[in-house]
Design an enzyme around this catalytic site. Sequence first.
Site, short mmCIF file in Angstrom:
data_model
loop_
_atom_site.label_atom_id
_atom_site.label_comp_id
_atom_site.label_asym_id
_atom_site.label_seq_id
_atom_site.Cartn_x
_atom_site.Cartn_y
_atom_site.Cartn_z
N PHE A 1 49.28 32.22 27.19
CA PHE A 1 49.42 30.96 26.44
C PHE A 1 50.26 31.25 25.20
O PHE A 1 49.90 30.91 24.09
CB PHE A 1 48.01 30.44 26.09
CG PHE A 1 47.93 28.98 25.78
CD1 PHE A 1 48.44 28.03 26.66
CD2 PHE A 1 47.30 28.53 24.61
CE1 PHE A 1 48.34 26.67 26.38
CE2 PHE A 1 47.19 27.19 24.33
CZ PHE A 1 47.71 26.25 25.21
N VAL B 1 64.18 34.78 36.46
CA VAL B 1 65.61 35.08 36.26
C VAL B 1 66.29 33.80 35.79
O VAL B 1 66.10 32.74 36.38
CB VAL B 1 66.27 35.57 37.58
CG1 VAL B 1 67.76 35.85 37.36
CG2 VAL B 1 65.58 36.82 38.11
N LYS C 1 59.03 38.93 35.29
CA LYS C 1 59.89 39.76 36.17
C LYS C 1 59.16 40.96 36.77
O LYS C 1 59.51 41.42 37.85
CB LYS C 1 61.06 40.34 35.36
CG LYS C 1 61.99 39.35 34.74
CD LYS C 1 63.06 40.04 33.91
CE LYS C 1 62.58 40.50 32.55
NZ LYS C 1 62.26 39.46 31.59
N GLY D 1 65.61 28.41 26.69
CA GLY D 1 64.51 28.72 25.76
C GLY D 1 63.21 28.54 26.49
O GLY D 1 63.21 28.31 27.71
N GLU E 1 64.86 42.05 20.22
CA GLU E 1 63.62 42.71 19.77
C GLU E 1 63.95 43.70 18.66
O GLU E 1 65.11 44.12 18.51
CB GLU E 1 63.02 43.51 20.94
CG GLU E 1 62.72 42.73 22.18
CD GLU E 1 61.50 41.84 22.05
OE1 GLU E 1 60.61 42.20 21.25
OE2 GLU E 1 61.46 40.82 22.72
N LYS F 1 66.74 42.08 36.63
CA LYS F 1 67.06 40.77 37.21
C LYS F 1 68.02 40.92 38.40
O LYS F 1 67.90 40.21 39.40
CB LYS F 1 67.68 39.87 36.13
CG LYS F 1 66.64 39.47 35.08
CD LYS F 1 67.30 38.80 33.90
CE LYS F 1 66.25 38.31 32.91
NZ LYS F 1 66.85 37.96 31.62
N1 LIG Z 1 60.30 33.35 26.30
C1 LIG Z 1 61.11 32.96 27.29
O1 LIG Z 1 61.92 32.04 27.13
C2 LIG Z 1 61.01 33.60 28.65
C3 LIG Z 1 62.03 33.37 29.58
C4 LIG Z 1 61.89 33.88 30.89
C5 LIG Z 1 60.78 34.64 31.21
N2 LIG Z 1 59.82 34.88 30.25
C6 LIG Z 1 58.66 35.68 30.63
O2 LIG Z 1 57.48 34.90 30.44
C7 LIG Z 1 56.41 35.73 30.05
C8 LIG Z 1 55.81 35.20 28.75
O3 LIG Z 1 56.78 35.17 27.73
P1 LIG Z 1 56.39 34.58 26.29
O4 LIG Z 1 57.67 34.50 25.53
O5 LIG Z 1 55.53 33.38 26.44
O6 LIG Z 1 55.49 35.79 25.73
P2 LIG Z 1 54.43 35.73 24.54
O7 LIG Z 1 54.79 34.63 23.59
O8 LIG Z 1 54.26 37.11 24.05
O9 LIG Z 1 53.07 35.26 25.26
C9 LIG Z 1 52.34 36.10 26.12
C10 LIG Z 1 50.98 35.47 26.36
O10 LIG Z 1 50.25 36.30 27.25
C11 LIG Z 1 48.97 36.56 26.66
N3 LIG Z 1 48.48 37.84 27.16
C12 LIG Z 1 48.83 39.11 26.77
N4 LIG Z 1 48.19 40.01 27.54
C13 LIG Z 1 47.41 39.29 28.41
C14 LIG Z 1 46.51 39.63 29.43
N5 LIG Z 1 46.26 40.90 29.75
N6 LIG Z 1 45.88 38.64 30.10
C15 LIG Z 1 46.11 37.34 29.82
N7 LIG Z 1 46.97 36.95 28.85
C16 LIG Z 1 47.59 37.91 28.18
C17 LIG Z 1 49.21 36.52 25.16
O11 LIG Z 1 47.98 36.30 24.50
P3 LIG Z 1 47.77 36.61 22.93
O12 LIG Z 1 48.93 36.01 22.19
O13 LIG Z 1 46.48 35.97 22.60
O14 LIG Z 1 47.75 38.10 22.83
C18 LIG Z 1 50.13 35.32 25.10
O15 LIG Z 1 49.37 34.14 25.20
C19 LIG Z 1 56.96 37.15 29.94
O16 LIG Z 1 56.70 37.85 31.13
C20 LIG Z 1 58.46 36.90 29.76
O17 LIG Z 1 59.24 37.98 30.21
C21 LIG Z 1 59.91 34.38 29.00
#
Ligand SMILES: NC(=O)c1ccc[n+]([C@@H]2O[C@H](COP(=O)([O-])OP(=O)(O)OC[C@H]3O[C@@H](n4cnc5c(N)ncnc54)[C@H](OP(=O)(O)O)[C@@H]3O)[C@@H](O)[C@H]2O)c1
Length: 357
Positions: A9, A153, A126, A324, A211, A226
Amino acid sequence: MLNVALLGFGNVGRALAELLMQKQDALRAEFKIVVRVVGISTGRHGQAIDEAGISLRTALDAVRYGATIEGLHRGNEIKNQTEFLRDVPADLVFESVPTNPHDGQPALDYTRFLLGRGVHVVSANKGPVVHAYRELTALAADHGVGYFFESSVMDGAPIFSVAREGLPAATITKVSGIFNSTTNYILTRMEEEGLTFDQAVHEAQKIGIAETDPALDVDGWDASIKTAILANVLMGASLKPSDVDREGIRDITPEDIRQAAAAGQRIKLLCEAVRAEDGTVSASVQPSRVALSDPLAGVSGTSSVVDFYTDVLPRLTIVENDPGPVTTAYGMLADMVNIVRKRYPLTGDEEKSLDEG
Ligand SMILES: NC(=O)c1ccc[n+]([C@@H]2O[C@H](COP(=O)([O-])OP(=O)(O)OC[C@H]3O[C@@H](n4cnc5c(N)ncnc54)[C@H](OP(=O)(O)O)[C@@H]3O)[C@@H](O)[C@H]2O)c1
């Protein structure tokens, strides 16, 4: 009524929560889908299950103010993630936990467990796809459920669904493109403003695109993951990220960029998966000079592009502008609709006659 849960989330999970609320009338009117969120699980913000439905607005507010979502839980106590995955009464789980590029864990085990329980999984991650696409797809088919990962991707851009639905019986001979936003942004800033690589990385970090340790992007690992996914899913390969012939952009200088411009070219981190005459598929990620007249050259900043080369359509290009979390969330929502429409393979589907449809 479709009972769903959100595993993760963060940026993506919360954007998806907003989108599910925003699109509820369209989902009901166009597809007769009424979504009820019966579980949300996070890393540090707790977990909640309520079979009567969780208010997404309340959950979003809790996380925005730094609270946990545990107050939304109804029923027996959940002590850990295993209990959440076992007990959540969902038909479909949206998985958006952090990517682990090395082995796809813990998301890979979560996905195995859920598919084994007969729960559909839609993932933006991924890691599980690149490490276990074939195993997870077969497991899903055996249990009569779908495993889709459009957003893994190029965010929410339709890549896998275009190949699945829009290119029936076509043989994909090559997939190429620009799959990593961060490096494309860095190269664009270097070209447009004459910045050095380090200055451009710093700019990308300042606006949250890169990062603190940008190695995964600038050394080409993210792009390799990817590219391997596309090769495996669309071209039947079995590549690991380490099988991709990889070179990042650390050594690109402003002089390289000026020389390319003087020759009517632009440097891009080009990703390619190519099928050879003997059927084998090889993949590479390399900084390459692209002619300014090529559609890839016009894809700048955080935008991405994929080219499909097939035996029937010579070159089909899909460009995604300025992605995004919302575009990523949209890919997940589209996967959900396609699962409800049963666009996923099932065991026994191998041969179809006209009678069966
Ligand atoms: N951001 C993008 O636009 C984008 C684009 C394509 C793909 N993705 C992929 O989408 C995924 C999420 O990205 P994001 O940007 O949303 O990351 P994020 O903001 O870091 O969110 C990750 C979420 O996962 C939760 N989490 C961490 N470890 C967990 C576990 N073991 N069990 C259950 N929940 C867990 C975190 O909880 P807490 O915050 O409470 O620790 C947080 O709610 C990643 O795999 C990323 O590569 C993201």
